[in-house]
Structures are given as structure tokens and as C-alpha cells.
Design a protein around this motif. Structure first.
Motif, PDB file in Angstrom:
ATOM      1  N   CYS A 190     181.865  21.459 101.159  1.00 36.84           N
ATOM      2  CA  CYS A 190     182.715  22.572 101.601  1.00 36.84           C
ATOM      3  C   CYS A 190     184.165  22.332 101.178  1.00 36.84           C
ATOM      4  CB  CYS A 190     182.627  22.750 103.115  1.00 36.84           C
ATOM      5  SG  CYS A 190     181.054  23.414 103.699  1.00 36.84           S
ATOM      6  N   ALA A 191     184.654  21.123 101.377  1.00 34.19           N
ATOM      7  CA  ALA A 191     186.038  20.803 101.001  1.00 34.19           C
ATOM      8  C   ALA A 191     186.238  20.968  99.493  1.00 34.19           C
ATOM      9  CB  ALA A 191     186.379  19.380 101.437  1.00 34.19           C
ATOM     10  N   GLU A 192     185.281  20.538  98.715  1.00 33.38           N
ATOM     11  CA  GLU A 192     185.368  20.656  97.259  1.00 33.38           C
ATOM     12  C   GLU A 192     185.342  22.123  96.838  1.00 33.38           C
ATOM     13  OE1 GLU A 192     186.200  19.063  93.729  1.00 33.38           O
ATOM     14  OE2 GLU A 192     185.829  17.817  95.485  1.00 33.38           O
ATOM     15  N   ALA A 193     184.472  22.908  97.434  1.00 34.42           N
ATOM     16  CA  ALA A 193     184.375  24.330  97.096  1.00 34.42           C
ATOM     17  C   ALA A 193     185.672  25.060  97.429  1.00 34.42           C
ATOM     18  CB  ALA A 193     183.191  24.966  97.840  1.00 34.42           C
ATOM     19  N   VAL A 194     186.254  24.760  98.572  1.00 32.89           N
ATOM     20  CA  VAL A 194     187.510  25.395  98.963  1.00 32.89           C
ATOM     21  C   VAL A 194     188.635  24.959  98.021  1.00 32.89           C
ATOM     22  CG1 VAL A 194     189.277  25.472 100.783  1.00 32.89           C
ATOM     23  CG2 VAL A 194     186.854  25.761 101.357  1.00 32.89           C
ATOM     24  N   ARG A 195     188.657  23.689  97.684  1.00 34.84           N
ATOM     25  CA  ARG A 195     189.695  23.153  96.809  1.00 34.84           C
ATOM     26  C   ARG A 195     189.647  23.776  95.413  1.00 34.84           C
ATOM     27  NH1 ARG A 195     189.642  18.377  98.596  1.00 34.84           N
ATOM     28  NH2 ARG A 195     187.785  17.617  97.578  1.00 34.84           N
ATOM     29  N   ARG A 196     188.455  24.057  94.920  1.00 40.36           N
ATOM     30  CA  ARG A 196     188.307  24.495  93.527  1.00 40.36           C
ATOM     31  C   ARG A 196     188.142  26.002  93.340  1.00 40.36           C
ATOM     32  NH1 ARG A 196     187.080  20.459  89.588  1.00 40.36           N
ATOM     33  NH2 ARG A 196     187.043  18.408  90.541  1.00 40.36           N
ATOM     34  N   THR A 197     188.044  26.754  94.427  1.00 38.10           N
ATOM     35  CA  THR A 197     187.871  28.206  94.296  1.00 38.10           C
ATOM     36  C   THR A 197     188.895  28.916  95.172  1.00 38.10           C
ATOM     37  OG1 THR A 197     186.318  28.499  96.135  1.00 38.10           O
ATOM     38  CG2 THR A 197     185.368  27.866  94.000  1.00 38.10           C
ATOM     39  N   ASP A 198     188.949  30.202  95.037  1.00 40.03           N
ATOM     40  CA  ASP A 198     189.822  31.020  95.872  1.00 40.03           C
ATOM     41  C   ASP A 198     189.032  31.637  97.023  1.00 40.03           C
ATOM     42  OD1 ASP A 198     192.051  30.550  94.261  1.00 40.03           O
ATOM     43  OD2 ASP A 198     191.503  32.173  92.902  1.00 40.03           O
ATOM     44  N   ALA A 199     188.125  30.893  97.579  1.00 38.98           N
ATOM     45  CA  ALA A 199     187.225  31.409  98.611  1.00 38.98           C
ATOM     46  C   ALA A 199     187.973  31.865  99.851  1.00 38.98           C
ATOM     47  CB  ALA A 199     186.209  30.334  98.995  1.00 38.98           C
ATOM     48  N   VAL A 200     187.590  33.023 100.346  1.00 37.47           N
ATOM     49  CA  VAL A 200     188.068  33.482 101.648  1.00 37.47           C
ATOM     50  C   VAL A 200     187.042  33.131 102.720  1.00 37.47           C
ATOM     51  CG1 VAL A 200     189.488  35.335 100.716  1.00 37.47           C
ATOM     52  CG2 VAL A 200     187.107  35.797 101.297  1.00 37.47           C
ATOM     53  N   GLN A 201     185.822  32.876 102.272  1.00 37.03           N
ATOM     54  CA  GLN A 201     184.789  32.390 103.172  1.00 37.03           C
ATOM     55  C   GLN A 201     183.724  31.659 102.370  1.00 37.03           C
ATOM     56  OE1 GLN A 201     182.694  35.361 105.412  1.00 37.03           O
ATOM     57  NE2 GLN A 201     181.837  36.369 103.626  1.00 37.03           N
ATOM     58  N   LEU A 202     183.018  30.776 103.049  1.00 37.96           N
ATOM     59  CA  LEU A 202     181.865  30.082 102.475  1.00 37.96           C
ATOM     60  C   LEU A 202     180.622  30.718 103.069  1.00 37.96           C
ATOM     61  CD1 LEU A 202     183.051  26.372 102.852  1.00 37.96           C
ATOM     62  CD2 LEU A 202     183.150  27.810 100.800  1.00 37.96           C
ATOM     63  N   THR A 203     179.595  30.868 102.245  1.00 36.15           N
ATOM     64  CA  THR A 203     178.332  31.421 102.723  1.00 36.15           C
ATOM     65  C   THR A 203     177.186  30.515 102.304  1.00 36.15           C
ATOM     66  OG1 THR A 203     178.006  32.778 100.735  1.00 36.15           O
ATOM     67  CG2 THR A 203     179.177  33.807 102.589  1.00 36.15           C
ATOM     68  N   LEU A 204     176.064  30.670 102.972  1.00 37.95           N
ATOM     69  CA  LEU A 204     174.847  29.950 102.605  1.00 37.95           C
ATOM     70  C   LEU A 204     173.660  30.662 103.208  1.00 37.95           C
ATOM     71  CD1 LEU A 204     173.840  28.264 105.336  1.00 37.95           C
ATOM     72  CD2 LEU A 204     175.688  26.761 104.669  1.00 37.95           C
ATOM     73  N   LYS A 205     172.498  30.327 102.723  1.00 37.19           N
ATOM     74  CA  LYS A 205     171.242  30.799 103.303  1.00 37.19           C
ATOM     75  C   LYS A 205     170.437  29.565 103.670  1.00 37.19           C
ATOM     76  CE  LYS A 205     171.041  35.029 100.593  1.00 37.19           C
ATOM     77  NZ  LYS A 205     170.330  35.750  99.522  1.00 37.19           N
ATOM     78  N   VAL A 206     169.759  29.641 104.793  1.00 36.37           N
ATOM     79  CA  VAL A 206     168.959  28.518 105.272  1.00 36.37           C
ATOM     80  C   VAL A 206     167.652  29.064 105.833  1.00 36.37           C
ATOM     81  CG1 VAL A 206     170.131  28.539 107.530  1.00 36.37           C
ATOM     82  CG2 VAL A 206     168.963  26.452 106.753  1.00 36.37           C
ATOM     83  N   TYR A 207     166.578  28.340 105.607  1.00 34.99           N
ATOM     84  CA  TYR A 207     165.308  28.733 106.194  1.00 34.99           C
ATOM     85  C   TYR A 207     165.414  28.630 107.712  1.00 34.99           C
ATOM     86  CZ  TYR A 207     162.912  29.183 101.775  1.00 34.99           C
ATOM     87  OH  TYR A 207     162.530  29.611 100.542  1.00 34.99           O
ATOM     88  N   ARG A 208     164.992  29.683 108.384  1.00 37.22           N
ATOM     89  CA  ARG A 208     165.102  29.728 109.847  1.00 37.22           C
ATOM     90  C   ARG A 208     164.370  28.566 110.516  1.00 37.22           C
ATOM     91  NH1 ARG A 208     166.787  34.753 112.003  1.00 37.22           N
ATOM     92  NH2 ARG A 208     167.001  36.367 110.414  1.00 37.22           N
ATOM     93  N   ASP A 209     163.269  28.118 109.911  1.00 37.40           N
ATOM     94  CA  ASP A 209     162.500  27.044 110.535  1.00 37.40           C
ATOM     95  C   ASP A 209     163.120  25.661 110.320  1.00 37.40           C
ATOM     96  OD1 ASP A 209     161.854  26.556 107.860  1.00 37.40           O
ATOM     97  OD2 ASP A 209     159.704  26.857 108.122  1.00 37.40           O
ATOM     98  N   ASN A 210     164.203  25.574 109.563  1.00 41.75           N
ATOM     99  CA  ASN A 210     164.900  24.312 109.350  1.00 41.75           C
ATOM    100  C   ASN A 210     165.970  24.177 110.437  1.00 41.75           C
ATOM    101  OD1 ASN A 210     166.246  22.058 108.462  1.00 41.75           O
ATOM    102  ND2 ASN A 210     166.408  22.734 106.335  1.00 41.75           N
TER     103      ASN A 210
END
Length: 154
Positions: A103-123
Motif C-alpha cells: 500500500c505504501a509503495e502504491a501510494v508513493r508511486r501513483t496519484d491514488a485517491v484511494q486503494l481498492t482490491l477484491k477478495v474472496y468472501r470465504d477468505n
């Protein structure tokens, strides 16, 4: 124990691919169109590493114990994907270490206003971790199988 996040290297491809022990695990982690077994020489192309940077979590001995990617979306968000910890290293808190660093790397290297992800509900372990890291589920963008989560960058 110190861990470091670094760009994935070709020497890690076979190690990471080796964590995927079935067609189902490959589909679940890497998505449709990624072959099982995932040959090391097809890893970069199959995971679109040129457009979606890949990062490895290395332990104090330099062994690869985790992997993840991120890519910018047209919406301005940065999406995290293909987040995996070595099966042999699970249960030791490395998912949190990997996600915090990624997350820190993604924020540092992009102009992200938010981070998103998808996760399997059973995980449930991953869902709990992501909630603890500030990600909030959005049922409107989810499916019966996958939970869409977002974390605003402040």
C-alpha cells in the motif's frame, strides 16, 4: 525479523508460481487466462508485469515470501491484486507486512485517491486483515463470490 519489498525479479517467478498448486488456486489467485502450471518463462506476460508492477516481500535471508501487484484505474484509484504469501510462511503476520508495504509503495508511486482490491468472501483472514488496514467493503461493487473493498487516501 526484517522484511523488504522490492520489484519482482525473474529469479522469483518460479518460486511464486510454485505456490500455486492447482488449477483452482491459479484461477483464484491469478485470474482467468493464467495457465496452470504457470511456467517461469510465461510469468511476466501472464501477469502483465509491464503494465502492472509486481513486488516481492523478501525475508531477512532474501527468500521470497510474498507477492503483490498494483495498477492505476481510470477512476483515479489504484487497484491492488494478486496478493499472496508463501504457503510455508502463512500464519506469521506476513500478510500484514506485505499489505502495509505494498500500500505504501502504491501510494508513493501513483496519484491514488484511494486503494481498492477484491477478495474472496470465504477468505475470512484476508477480509479481516483488510478491514483492520482501513479497507471498507462496498456491496454495490461486489459479487456473490468477491468482495470489493476500498481505502481512501488521506
Amino acid at each position: 525479523m526484517d522484511h523488504v519489498l522490492q520489484p519482482v525479479l525473474p529469479s522469483h517467478f518460479a518460486v511464486i508460481a510454485g505456490w500455486l498448486d492447482s488449477p483452482e488456486a491459479t484461477q483464484r489467485w491469478a485470474g482467468p487466462g493464467v495457465p496452470f502450471p504457470l511456467p517461469a518463462d510465461a510469468f511476466a506476460a501472464a501477469l502483465a508485469l509491464s503494465a502492472r508492477p509486481g513486488w516481492t516481500l523478501l525475508d531477512a535471508d532474501g527468500a521470497c515470501v510474498g507477492f503483490g501487484q498494483y495498477w492505476q484505474m481510470a477512476s483515479g484509484s489504484t487497484h491492488l491484486g494478486r496478493i499472496i504469501v508463501s504457503p510455508q510462511a502463512r500464519g506469521r503476520g506476513l500478510g500484514r507486512v506485505l499489505m502495509t508495504a505494498l500500500c505504501a509503495e502504491a501510494v508513493r508511486r501513483t496519484d491514488a485517491v484511494q486503494l481498492t482490491l477484491k477478495v474472496y468472501r470465504d477468505n475470512q483472514a484476508a477480509v479481516a486483515l483488510y478491514c483492520d488496514l482501513g479497507f471498507v467493503a462496498s456491496e454495490d461493487a461486489s459479487t456473490p463470490e468477491l468482495l470489493f473493498m476500498a481505502c481512501r487516501i488521506t
